[in-house]
Design an enzyme around this catalytic site. Structure first.
Site, PDB file in Angstrom:
ATOM      1  N   PRO A  75     -17.299  13.786 -29.715  1.00  0.00           N
ATOM      2  CA  PRO A  75     -16.973  14.679 -28.596  1.00  0.00           C
ATOM      3  C   PRO A  75     -18.235  15.308 -27.991  1.00  0.00           C
ATOM      4  O   PRO A  75     -18.321  15.488 -26.779  1.00  0.00           O
ATOM      5  CB  PRO A  75     -16.075  15.739 -29.241  1.00  0.00           C
ATOM      6  N   ARG A  76     -19.236  15.598 -28.825  1.00  0.00           N
ATOM      7  CA  ARG A  76     -20.480  16.217 -28.308  1.00  0.00           C
ATOM      8  C   ARG A  76     -21.120  15.308 -27.256  1.00  0.00           C
ATOM      9  O   ARG A  76     -21.413  15.738 -26.142  1.00  0.00           O
ATOM     10  CB  ARG A  76     -21.468  16.469 -29.462  1.00  0.00           C
ATOM     11  N   CYS A 128     -12.959   6.893 -37.147  1.00  0.00           N
ATOM     12  CA  CYS A 128     -12.543   8.004 -36.280  1.00  0.00           C
ATOM     13  C   CYS A 128     -11.119   8.445 -36.575  1.00  0.00           C
ATOM     14  O   CYS A 128     -10.775   9.598 -36.378  1.00  0.00           O
ATOM     15  CB  CYS A 128     -12.674   7.599 -34.821  1.00  0.00           C
ATOM     16  N   GLU A 136     -13.437   7.563 -25.786  1.00  0.00           N
ATOM     17  CA  GLU A 136     -12.767   7.390 -27.090  1.00  0.00           C
ATOM     18  C   GLU A 136     -13.563   8.218 -28.084  1.00  0.00           C
ATOM     19  O   GLU A 136     -14.633   7.799 -28.527  1.00  0.00           O
ATOM     20  CB  GLU A 136     -12.754   5.905 -27.491  1.00  0.00           C
TER      21      GLU A 136
HETATM   22  P1  NAD Z   1     -22.473   9.315 -31.204  1.00  0.00           P
HETATM   23  O1  NAD Z   1     -21.688  10.077 -30.204  1.00  0.00           O
HETATM   24  O2  NAD Z   1     -23.596   9.990 -31.883  1.00  0.00           O
HETATM   25  O3  NAD Z   1     -23.103   7.989 -30.567  1.00  0.00           O
HETATM   26  C1  NAD Z   1     -22.320   7.041 -29.864  1.00  0.00           C
HETATM   27  C2  NAD Z   1     -23.191   6.307 -28.867  1.00  0.00           C
HETATM   28  O4  NAD Z   1     -23.720   7.248 -27.944  1.00  0.00           O
HETATM   29  C3  NAD Z   1     -24.388   5.570 -29.468  1.00  0.00           C
HETATM   30  O5  NAD Z   1     -24.524   4.315 -28.830  1.00  0.00           O
HETATM   31  C4  NAD Z   1     -25.558   6.481 -29.155  1.00  0.00           C
HETATM   32  O6  NAD Z   1     -26.776   5.773 -28.956  1.00  0.00           O
HETATM   33  C5  NAD Z   1     -25.126   7.111 -27.844  1.00  0.00           C
HETATM   34  N1  NAD Z   1     -25.717   8.441 -27.650  1.00  0.00           N
HETATM   35  C6  NAD Z   1     -26.127   9.318 -28.598  1.00  0.00           C
HETATM   36  N2  NAD Z   1     -26.604  10.435 -28.022  1.00  0.00           N
HETATM   37  C7  NAD Z   1     -26.495  10.265 -26.694  1.00  0.00           C
HETATM   38  C8  NAD Z   1     -26.814  11.073 -25.561  1.00  0.00           C
HETATM   39  N3  NAD Z   1     -27.346  12.288 -25.692  1.00  0.00           N
HETATM   40  N4  NAD Z   1     -26.558  10.578 -24.332  1.00  0.00           N
HETATM   41  C9  NAD Z   1     -25.986   9.351 -24.186  1.00  0.00           C
HETATM   42  N5  NAD Z   1     -25.668   8.545 -25.219  1.00  0.00           N
HETATM   43  C10 NAD Z   1     -25.916   8.987 -26.454  1.00  0.00           C
HETATM   44  O7  NAD Z   1     -21.384   8.766 -32.251  1.00  0.00           O
HETATM   45  P2  NAD Z   1     -21.622   7.936 -33.570  1.00  0.00           P
HETATM   46  O8  NAD Z   1     -22.279   8.807 -34.595  1.00  0.00           O
HETATM   47  O9  NAD Z   1     -22.218   6.621 -33.256  1.00  0.00           O
HETATM   48  O10 NAD Z   1     -20.101   7.668 -34.019  1.00  0.00           O
HETATM   49  C11 NAD Z   1     -19.337   8.629 -34.671  1.00  0.00           C
HETATM   50  C12 NAD Z   1     -18.427   9.368 -33.733  1.00  0.00           C
HETATM   51  O11 NAD Z   1     -17.697   8.466 -32.940  1.00  0.00           O
HETATM   52  C13 NAD Z   1     -17.372  10.175 -34.495  1.00  0.00           C
HETATM   53  O12 NAD Z   1     -17.148  11.395 -33.829  1.00  0.00           O
HETATM   54  C14 NAD Z   1     -16.136   9.304 -34.411  1.00  0.00           C
HETATM   55  O13 NAD Z   1     -14.914   9.975 -34.580  1.00  0.00           O
HETATM   56  C15 NAD Z   1     -16.289   8.717 -33.037  1.00  0.00           C
HETATM   57  N6  NAD Z   1     -15.554   7.464 -32.923  1.00  0.00           N
HETATM   58  C16 NAD Z   1     -14.469   7.408 -32.107  1.00  0.00           C
HETATM   59  C17 NAD Z   1     -13.730   6.238 -32.035  1.00  0.00           C
HETATM   60  C18 NAD Z   1     -12.518   6.110 -31.165  1.00  0.00           C
HETATM   61  O14 NAD Z   1     -12.065   4.992 -30.956  1.00  0.00           O
HETATM   62  N7  NAD Z   1     -11.961   7.186 -30.648  1.00  0.00           N
HETATM   63  C19 NAD Z   1     -14.124   5.128 -32.776  1.00  0.00           C
HETATM   64  C20 NAD Z   1     -15.241   5.229 -33.579  1.00  0.00           C
HETATM   65  C21 NAD Z   1     -15.966   6.402 -33.653  1.00  0.00           C
END
Ligand code: NAD
Length: 474
Positions: free
Chosen positions: A200-201, A254, A220
């Site tokens: 979400p962040r 997730c 998502e």
């Molecule tokens: P994340 O939000 O840290 O990163 C996701 C993607 O965003 C990565 O490709 C990363 O490089 C990119 N990213 C990171 N910081 C960014 C920024 N400041 N600006 C733009 N892009 C940026 O998430 P994560 O640690 O890879 O995954 C875990 C999270 O994802 C958990 O909160 C989990 O619940 C969620 N998730 C959701 C689903 C779903 O289908 N709803 C599925 C899997 C994971």
């Protein structure tokens, strides 16, 4: 498990690729259903040809057992591609719309047209599944695509790049590997849609960047998905299914059960059953089990260790597990009780193999807790009483969920998958996933003369009477 990679893509390459995709968008957007189905067939073949490489990449990135990779990464993509191939001709047909009497003489239809150039940003926990399922929807909808997989799973991301390069030409779909710098640069470009999976962040960062161009988004996201085990539940079954979904992928899911409410009459039997299942699944030393994978990287291992310590400092008691080893990114399957609701573990998504267990007497206290928190991605109920199940579902809000199981609603491509508000915006999978990558274009064809032709200035009493009649009767 792995060292994170430096951003490999540079801004000029990204900008050039984007321009190419923009110029090719109408050509791709006007491809016939058969052509898109052929592309999806090619993708299916290349994924199957690379099955062992995918399993190896997952093993290299966080020691996931090949069978688990088959189940949680490869199967969902295969099943999605097959489902989309079967239905795409139907989805791409013009859809007839009815005509109200006031518009007699016209015919209306709508169709799902491509949005244009779309961006997919994916996370590390299911690198293939969460990159390639949205890619399937985007291609089915006729878009050109840039995909950025996660930097945290470099072996997987590099294989995703080579799979996409083998299937698609550079003017249709490209992959840029890299970290936040690459993602941030991509977010400055005027995409027609962004499909983001992650926290979400970062979802908020993506949405504000999208707002600058009024780009539509599918988000998502994650959150804390509760599981409720009531006094009528089958405890053995509940324990087995909760352990299966909580400890697969080492809890880095997730839609994993994040924390568990159990009716106080079932607390001890459930704890006993959960402990038995953990031992049955992973033995007495899960560290040695090949079926229990590792935490993705040391920052997440440390985060989980801190969450655990904070819970203990707030009075939580470890019932099972609790061992952590930062050197090998190992966190044992862990059960906690006596949870203080103010501890961090109850306020942050856990995303790891730690399960807080809270006993309740009155279901309304559980419902109040869930209502007071951001809407979860999933909610799970274990019960054999339909009235109790309905009561819980009607009085809570969540993206989705299961009754008497956890997480497997993800596998049903007939169900839209996604969250609500803090856990997500928009849906993926099947028809709903395809639709998120389309604009629904509505068209009215005025074939015959219409009464509206008469209702032009100068207005007079006769025209007023026609309007009065319409307002009253039509
Ligand atoms: P994340 O939000 O840290 O990163 C996701 C993607 O965003 C990565 O490709 C990363 O490089 C990119 N990213 C990171 N910081 C960014 C920024 N400041 N600006 C733009 N892009 C940026 O998430 P994560 O640690 O890879 O995954 C875990 C999270 O994802 C958990 O909160 C989990 O619940 C969620 N998730 C959701 C689903 C779903 O289908 N709803 C599925 C899997 C994971």
């Amino acid at each position: 498990m792995t060292n994170q990679i430096e951003a490999t893509a540079n801004k000029t390459d990204i900008n050039n690729a984007f321009e190419t995709l923009v110029s090719n968008q109408y050509k791709v957007g006007n491809t016939l259903p058969e052509e898109r189905i052929q592309k999806l067939s090619r993708l299916l073949k290349v994924i199957l040809d690379n099955r062992t490489s995918i399993q190896n990449a997952m093993m290299a990135d966080f020691k996931r057992h090949p069978l688990e990779t088959d189940m949680v990464d490869i199967y969902p993509i295969i099943s999605e591609i097959k489902y989309v191939k079967k239905n795409l001709r139907k989805w791409l047909k013009k859809q007839k719309a009815s005509t109200p009497i006031s518009l007699l003489g016209s015919k209306s239809y709508y169709k799902y047209e491509s949005k244009g150039v779309v961006l997919i940003i994916s996370p590390w926990n299911f690198p293939f599944n969460l990159s390639l399922i949205p890619l399937v929807s985007a291609i089915a909808a006729g878009n050109t695509v840039i995909l950025k997989p996660s930097e945290i799973t470099p072996h997987c991301s590099s294989l995703i790049k080579s799979i996409v390069e083998e299937v698609f030409s550079q003017d249709e779909a490209v992959v840029f590997e890299g970290d936040v710098d690459v993602a941030s640069h991509l977010l400055t470009l005027p995409f027609n849609h962004i499909f983001f999976t992650g926290s979400p962040r970062v979802g908020k960062i993506v949405m504000s960047a999208a707002a600058k161009h009024l780009t539509s988004v599918t988000l998502e996201l994650g959150g804390k998905s509760p599981v409720i085990v009531d006094e009528t539940a089958n405890i053995e079954l509940a324990a087995s299914r909760i352990c299966q979904s909580k400890f697969a992928n080492n809890g880095q899911i997730c839609i994993a059960p994040d924390y568990l409410f159990v009716h106080k009459s079932k607390l001890e039997p459930l704890i006993q059953a959960l402990q038995n299942k953990i031992i049955e699944f992973f033995g007495n030393t899960p560290k040695e089990s090949e079926s229990f994978c590792r935490i993705s990287d040391s920052s997440h291992t440390l985060r989980l260790k801190n969450l655990l310590n904070d819970a203990i400092n707030h009075g939580a008691v470890i019932i099972h597990g609790g061992e952590t080893d930062e050197n090998t990114d190992y966190i044992a399957p862990t059960l906690l009780k006596d949870i203080n609701m103010d501890s961090e573990i109850m306020n942050e998504e856990i995303f790891g193999p730690i399960l807080p267990i809270i006993a309740y007497e009155n279901i309304n206290d559980v419902i109040k807790h869930i209502q007071d928190k951001p809407k979860p991605l999933s909610l799970y109920v274990f019960s054999q009483n339909q009235d109790k199940i309905d009561y819980i579902i009607n009085n809570t809000r969540a993206g989705g969920g299961c009754i008497n199981h956890c997480a497997i609603h993800f596998y049903n491509h007939y169900l839209p998958f996604g969250g609500s508000n803090n856990s997500g915006i928009g849906k993926s999978h099947g028809f709903e996933g395809f639709k998120d990558f389309c604009n629904t274009r509505s068209i009215l064809n005025q074939k015959y003369p219409t009464v509206l032709d008469r209702l032009v200035p100068p207005y007079n009493d006769f025209k007023q009477k026609i309007v009065d009649f319409t307002l009253k009767y039509l």
